[in-house]
Design an enzyme around this catalytic site. Structure first.
Site, PDB file in Angstrom:
ATOM      1  N   PRO A   9       0.789  -1.224   0.000  1.00 17.52           N
ATOM      2  CG  PRO A   9      -0.123  -1.095   2.129  1.00 17.52           C
ATOM      3  CD  PRO A   9       0.514  -2.059   1.175  1.00 17.52           C
ATOM      4  CG  ASN A  10      -0.258   4.284   1.297  1.00 18.09           C
ATOM      5  OD1 ASN A  10      -1.231   4.839   0.794  1.00 18.09           O
ATOM      6  ND2 ASN A  10      -0.306   3.694   2.484  1.00 18.09           N
ATOM      7  NE  ARG A  17       4.255   6.545   1.265  1.00 22.53           N
ATOM      8  CZ  ARG A  17       4.454   5.326   1.799  1.00 22.53           C
ATOM      9  NH1 ARG A  17       4.802   4.288   1.048  1.00 22.53           N
ATOM     10  NH2 ARG A  17       4.280   5.139   3.079  1.00 22.53           N
ATOM     11  CE1 TYR A  22       9.046   5.017   2.567  1.00 26.21           C
ATOM     12  CE2 TYR A  22       7.513   6.848   2.883  1.00 26.21           C
ATOM     13  CZ  TYR A  22       8.022   5.625   3.285  1.00 26.21           C
ATOM     14  OH  TYR A  22       7.531   5.000   4.401  1.00 26.21           O
ATOM     15  CG  ASN A  73       8.472  -2.076   0.068  1.00 27.76           C
ATOM     16  OD1 ASN A  73       7.939  -2.196   1.179  1.00 27.76           O
ATOM     17  ND2 ASN A  73       9.065  -0.956  -0.312  1.00 27.76           N
ATOM     18  CB  ALA A  76       1.595  -0.022   6.176  1.00 32.96           C
ATOM     19  CD  GLU A  97      11.272  -7.451   5.458  1.00 30.28           C
ATOM     20  OE1 GLU A  97      11.979  -8.361   5.953  1.00 30.28           O
ATOM     21  OE2 GLU A  97      10.598  -6.674   6.136  1.00 30.28           O
ATOM     22  CG  HIS A  99      11.358  -2.319   4.302  1.00 30.77           C
ATOM     23  ND1 HIS A  99       9.990  -2.301   4.193  1.00 30.77           N
ATOM     24  CD2 HIS A  99      11.681  -3.470   4.924  1.00 30.77           C
ATOM     25  CE1 HIS A  99       9.502  -3.400   4.748  1.00 30.77           C
ATOM     26  NE2 HIS A  99      10.508  -4.128   5.194  1.00 30.77           N
ATOM     27  NE  ARG A 106      10.376   5.882   8.393  1.00 33.93           N
ATOM     28  CZ  ARG A 106       9.410   5.739   7.484  1.00 33.93           C
ATOM     29  NH1 ARG A 106       9.570   4.874   6.494  1.00 33.93           N
ATOM     30  NH2 ARG A 106       8.313   6.465   7.566  1.00 33.93           N
TER      31      ARG A 106
END
Ligand code: DQA
Length: 141
Positions: A9-10, A17, A22, A73, A76, A97, A99, A106
């Site tokens: 998502p996103n 964003r 990012y 990825n 969330a 995975e 990111h 974070r």
């Protein structure tokens, strides 16, 4: 070699964003980068993005007997989704995975990854090039 690149998502909002986190490059830029790398490496890549957990589960299930590797990825859903973990375990396809941001630096809630357990490696904080590194890991390079 067929690799499925899954984005949660996103991530379709990349470029818009939180550019301080990012970057300013768009989702389309990311897809072009990955597709160009696939051509260079002589592999087949499908890139897919969804904002919906169940759709991502469906896509992982459909990858069974079709793809040799998954770069994911989960965005969330990384921090919440047992369903994605179970789907990756169910198909048993080697997965990495990714990111874009350095999640380890974070918020505390981003330190938890439910899917890490089903992945052979995690690449975090390397921007878009993290996806290329993940492909290299799946290729054993
Ligand atoms: C992300 C990090 C996640 O914590 C966040 O929810 C995202 C993107 C990353 O690529 O850095 O949406 O997965």
């Amino acid at each position: 070699m067929k690799i499925l690149v899954l984005n949660g998502p996103n991530l379709n909002m990349l470029g818009i964003r939180e550019p301080d986190i990012y970057g300013k490059s768009t989702y389309n830029d990311l897809c072009e980068l990955i597709n160009g790398y696939a051509v260079k490496k002589g592999i087949d890549v499908e890139i897919y993005q969804s904002n919906h957990e169940g759709t991502l589960v469906d896509k992982i299930q459909q990858a069974y007997n079709v793809f040799d590797g998954i770069v994911i990825n989960p965005a969330a859903y990384t921090h919440t989704s047992i369903a994605l973990l179970d789907a990756l375990k169910a198909v048993g396809i080697p997965a990495v995975e990714v990111h874009i941001s350095d999640v380890s630096a974070r918020e505390a809630f981003r330190q938890i990854s439910y899917i890490r357990e089903a992945c052979k490696a995690t690449v975090s904080g390397k921007g878009f090039s993290g996806y290329l590194e993940a492909i290299d890991i799946l290729l054993g390079e």
